[in-house]
Design a protein around this motif. Structure first.
Motif, PDB file in Angstrom:
ATOM      1  N   ILE A 334       1.605  23.435  20.431  1.00 21.44           N
ATOM      2  CA  ILE A 334       2.745  23.570  19.522  1.00 21.44           C
ATOM      3  C   ILE A 334       3.459  24.868  19.855  1.00 21.44           C
ATOM      4  CG2 ILE A 334       3.443  23.887  17.116  1.00 21.44           C
ATOM      5  CD1 ILE A 334       0.922  22.270  16.342  1.00 21.44           C
ATOM      6  N   VAL A 335       4.784  24.836  19.894  1.00 21.80           N
ATOM      7  CA  VAL A 335       5.581  26.022  20.192  1.00 21.80           C
ATOM      8  C   VAL A 335       6.661  26.184  19.132  1.00 21.80           C
ATOM      9  CG1 VAL A 335       7.088  27.176  21.856  1.00 21.80           C
ATOM     10  CG2 VAL A 335       5.202  25.738  22.668  1.00 21.80           C
ATOM     11  N   VAL A 336       6.772  27.384  18.585  1.00 22.00           N
ATOM     12  CA  VAL A 336       7.904  27.753  17.742  1.00 22.00           C
ATOM     13  C   VAL A 336       8.609  28.909  18.439  1.00 22.00           C
ATOM     14  CG1 VAL A 336       8.652  28.607  15.498  1.00 22.00           C
ATOM     15  CG2 VAL A 336       6.749  27.003  15.636  1.00 22.00           C
ATOM     16  N   ASP A 337       9.862  28.676  18.817  1.00 25.97           N
ATOM     17  CA  ASP A 337      10.597  29.635  19.646  1.00 25.97           C
ATOM     18  C   ASP A 337      11.887  30.021  18.930  1.00 25.97           C
ATOM     19  OD1 ASP A 337      12.185  30.882  21.669  1.00 25.97           O
ATOM     20  OD2 ASP A 337      11.069  29.815  23.221  1.00 25.97           O
ATOM     21  N   PRO A 338      12.138  31.324  18.726  1.00 24.07           N
ATOM     22  CA  PRO A 338      13.358  31.723  18.019  1.00 24.07           C
ATOM     23  C   PRO A 338      14.639  31.316  18.730  1.00 24.07           C
ATOM     24  CG  PRO A 338      12.283  33.633  19.012  1.00 24.07           C
ATOM     25  CD  PRO A 338      11.324  32.484  19.128  1.00 24.07           C
ATOM     26  N   ARG A 339      14.551  30.992  20.017  1.00 23.30           N
ATOM     27  CA  ARG A 339      15.739  30.572  20.761  1.00 23.30           C
ATOM     28  C   ARG A 339      16.084  29.107  20.524  1.00 23.30           C
ATOM     29  NH1 ARG A 339      13.497  32.069  26.545  1.00 23.30           N
ATOM     30  NH2 ARG A 339      11.700  31.057  25.564  1.00 23.30           N
ATOM     31  N   MET A 340      15.211  28.380  19.876  1.00 23.96           N
ATOM     32  CA  MET A 340      15.384  26.935  19.707  1.00 23.96           C
ATOM     33  C   MET A 340      16.458  26.637  18.668  1.00 23.96           C
ATOM     34  SD  MET A 340      12.277  24.263  19.049  1.00 23.96           S
ATOM     35  CE  MET A 340      12.460  22.522  19.416  1.00 23.96           C
ATOM     36  N   HIS A 341      17.387  25.751  18.988  1.00 21.31           N
ATOM     37  CA  HIS A 341      18.443  25.386  18.047  1.00 21.31           C
ATOM     38  C   HIS A 341      17.837  24.620  16.874  1.00 21.31           C
ATOM     39  CE1 HIS A 341      22.051  23.565  16.339  1.00 21.31           C
ATOM     40  NE2 HIS A 341      22.728  24.500  16.984  1.00 21.31           N
ATOM     41  N   PRO A 342      18.302  24.894  15.653  1.00 17.55           N
ATOM     42  CA  PRO A 342      17.726  24.212  14.489  1.00 17.55           C
ATOM     43  C   PRO A 342      17.743  22.696  14.583  1.00 17.55           C
ATOM     44  CG  PRO A 342      19.091  26.037  13.775  1.00 17.55           C
ATOM     45  CD  PRO A 342      19.286  25.929  15.254  1.00 17.55           C
ATOM     46  N   MET A 343      18.759  22.130  15.225  1.00 17.35           N
ATOM     47  CA  MET A 343      18.825  20.673  15.323  1.00 17.35           C
ATOM     48  C   MET A 343      17.760  20.091  16.239  1.00 17.35           C
ATOM     49  SD  MET A 343      21.015  19.575  13.228  1.00 17.35           S
ATOM     50  CE  MET A 343      21.225  17.889  13.787  1.00 17.35           C
ATOM     51  N   ARG A 344      17.087  20.930  17.021  1.00 17.96           N
ATOM     52  CA  ARG A 344      16.026  20.441  17.911  1.00 17.96           C
ATOM     53  C   ARG A 344      14.629  20.640  17.323  1.00 17.96           C
ATOM     54  NH1 ARG A 344      17.388  18.880  22.849  1.00 17.96           N
ATOM     55  NH2 ARG A 344      15.324  19.300  23.729  1.00 17.96           N
ATOM     56  N   ARG A 345      14.565  21.177  16.127  1.00 13.53           N
ATOM     57  CA  ARG A 345      13.256  21.382  15.512  1.00 13.53           C
ATOM     58  C   ARG A 345      12.573  20.041  15.263  1.00 13.53           C
ATOM     59  NH1 ARG A 345      15.148  26.057  11.200  1.00 13.53           N
ATOM     60  NH2 ARG A 345      15.373  27.714  12.750  1.00 13.53           N
ATOM     61  N   GLY A 346      11.270  20.032  15.445  1.00 16.33           N
ATOM     62  CA  GLY A 346      10.528  18.786  15.353  1.00 16.33           C
ATOM     63  C   GLY A 346      10.547  18.009  16.654  1.00 16.33           C
ATOM     64  N   HIS A 347      10.966  18.673  17.729  1.00 19.17           N
ATOM     65  CA  HIS A 347      11.047  18.029  19.043  1.00 19.17           C
ATOM     66  C   HIS A 347       9.653  17.616  19.525  1.00 19.17           C
ATOM     67  CE1 HIS A 347      12.440  17.278  23.138  1.00 19.17           C
ATOM     68  NE2 HIS A 347      11.486  18.065  23.586  1.00 19.17           N
ATOM     69  N   VAL A 348       9.552  16.416  20.074  1.00 18.93           N
ATOM     70  CA  VAL A 348       8.300  15.916  20.649  1.00 18.93           C
ATOM     71  C   VAL A 348       8.518  15.679  22.132  1.00 18.93           C
ATOM     72  CG1 VAL A 348       6.556  14.087  20.614  1.00 18.93           C
ATOM     73  CG2 VAL A 348       7.623  14.832  18.470  1.00 18.93           C
ATOM     74  N   ASN A 349       7.643  16.238  22.950  1.00 14.92           N
ATOM     75  CA  ASN A 349       7.782  16.152  24.398  1.00 14.92           C
ATOM     76  C   ASN A 349       6.562  15.456  24.995  1.00 14.92           C
ATOM     77  OD1 ASN A 349       7.010  17.471  27.196  1.00 14.92           O
ATOM     78  ND2 ASN A 349       9.231  17.640  27.013  1.00 14.92           N
TER      79      ASN A 349
END
Length: 477
Positions: A334-349
């Motif tokens: 699991i990664v939480v990155d401050p650079r991540m756009h809010p609309m991409r939160r919950g991204h599954v890869n």
């Protein structure tokens, strides 16, 4: 916004998916905070949460309907979850060496729990400290004597679930992880980026102890009245179908199966105890995140949670890890990155992201070039970019002999999404699994004449990947 997420984090694990949707929706509506926008331009703080013997599906977010991990589920909901994360070697000390160096075992040369041969200046802790990060380490080291002088704050301990402190106080290992991590955060100098690695001993068993998994008293009510499902492949027939040198009572995975899973009653007892320890780690993760939020630095902190190896829960009639089957290779990430756009939160890869990829990812986030010998790749573009780069389609797995070839033999594998080829060099034995048709690796096709062409191609791939792992920088496949 973060306060709302903290409340949501405490909700039932069984609502992990709806929680993920809600956080993404609210994050998109609210947009990034001013603090997040400002923090994204600075060097991020880094918190590495490394859990022992924690397989990929010991998470409510992964669909596990029993284990309670609300804090980790909340992190996944506001970050990215890597559903196909793997390790390159499934054993404690090698995986740790690979984490720090970003190298395969064949490159860093640490098949035993001894000091890592790779120069410290080429590890992510060494490089981050050199670049001005306040450096901390808490918990299980397992790579020779702990080099405390290389950290600004460092404590190392493992092997027991309960220990006695110098003042005579008895403390659980996870409680000590929490205490030391919070102390690091409390004592760190303000205005300076920091990197903290919390290396949990849980959920590793206390192997010599007859009770194996010793949780904290407040966890005793957890999972009472629950029946843990037994895997369909946890049968005597599946054990007997293993390669002949594994289907013996000398195989360490079988020895430990007798310790934990050989009767239905023992299976329920020890799986519940294992899950209690997982929930305790989850609680500590929540308290660390809460402290980051309280200090106002959560929006500029890169957080990674990962397991050091997978774990057999009775599959193939085995316990523990080591062998190149999916239960052993696959880990949570699991990664939480401050650079991540809010609309991409919950991204599954679903790409093959490996433990060797963590070090170069940390360095890239801090603006530090990775050393030439670092073989992993910065995987942040997979969740930061709308059009992510091409990624590896296969990887090389390797494992050393531990004690002798009958206890834990060495193994190698070529792992792809659709097929796995494993080779046991001390026994000259091959395994070939069609993972699309046979995801639980029940039918070895290596002796099937119809697979001769595929087998030849995979043998050649193994030689190629082995050479690359021994070399300077791995191919980006």
């Amino acid at each position: 916004m973060l306060g709302l997420i903290s409340v949501l984090r405490l909700r039932s694990v069984r609502r992990g998916r709806s929680l993920a949707f809600l956080v993404v929706l609210l994050g998109g509506l609210a947009g990034p905070s001013v603090q997040a926008q400002e923090g994204a331009t600075a060097r991020p703080n880094i918190v590495m949460l490394f859990a022992d013997d924690w397989r990929w599906d010991t998470l409510g977010y992964a669909g596990n309907r029993i284990v309670q991990t609300p804090n980790l589920d909340a992190l996944a909901a506001r970050g990215a979850w890597f559903r196909q994360a793997r390790v390159t070697t499934s054993i404690c000390w090698v995986s740790r060496a690979s984490l720090f160096t970003g190298q395969w075992m064949a490159r860093h040369g640490s098949p035993n729990p001894e000091p890592i041969p790779t120069p410290w200046a080429e590890t992510y802790p060494g490089l981050l400290r050199e670049a001005g990060y306040w450096l901390g380490f808490v918990g299980k080291w397992h790579n020779g004597p702990f080099p405390g002088d290389r950290f600004d704050f460092g404590t190392s301990y493992m092997g027991q679930h309960y220990m006695t402190l110098p003042d005579g106080t008895e403390i659980h290992v996870t409680a000590r992880n929490e205490r030391d991590a919070l102390r690091f955060l409390d004592e760190r100098p303000e205005g300076r980026p920091f990197c903290l690695t919390v290396s949990f001993f849980a959920t590793h068993a206390e192997d010599p102890h007859p009770d194996q998994y010793l949780s904290q008293p407040e966890s005793a009510p957890l999972y009472e009245g629950v029946t843990i499902p037994v895997p369909a492949t946890a049968t005597e027939a599946h054990f007997r179908a293993l390669p002949p040198f594994l289907a013996t009572e000398k195989n360490e995975g079988r020895v430990r199966w007798y310790w934990r899973f050989d009767t239905p009653e023992r299976y329920q007892r020890y799986m519940k105890a294992y899950y209690r320890m997982a929930t305790e780690v989850d609680r500590t993760v929540g308290r660390i995140v809460d402290e980051l939020e309280r200090q106002g630095v959560l929006d500029n902190t890169l957080i990674v949670f990962m397991g050091d190896n997978g774990y057999f829960h009775g599959e193939h009639g085995l316990a523990d890890k080591w062998y190149p089957y999916e239960e052993s290779l696959r880990v949570p990430l699991i990664v939480v990155d401050p650079r991540m756009h809010p609309m991409r939160r919950g991204h599954v890869n679903d790409d093959f992201v490996l433990n060797v990829d963590v070090a170069p990812t940390f360095l890239a986030a801090a603006g530090i070039p990775a050393p030439e010998g670092m073989q992993g790749r910065d995987f942040a573009p997979l969740y930061l970019e709308a059009d992510p780069p091409a990624w590896r389609q296969e990887f090389y797995y390797e494992h050393p002999t531990v004690t002798n070839r009958e206890r834990i033999p060495s193994s190698e594998a070529v792992v792809r999404k659709d097929v796995k080829y494993s080779y046991w060099p001390e026994w000259g034995f091959e395994e070939l699994y069609d993972l699309r048709a046979d995801p639980f690796e029940e039918h070895n096709l290596a002796s099937d004449p119809a697979q001769a062409g595929r087998l030849a191609e995979l043998r050649a791939a193994l030689e190629r990947l082995r050479r690359e792992a021994r070399g300077s920088r791995a191919s980006p496949r």
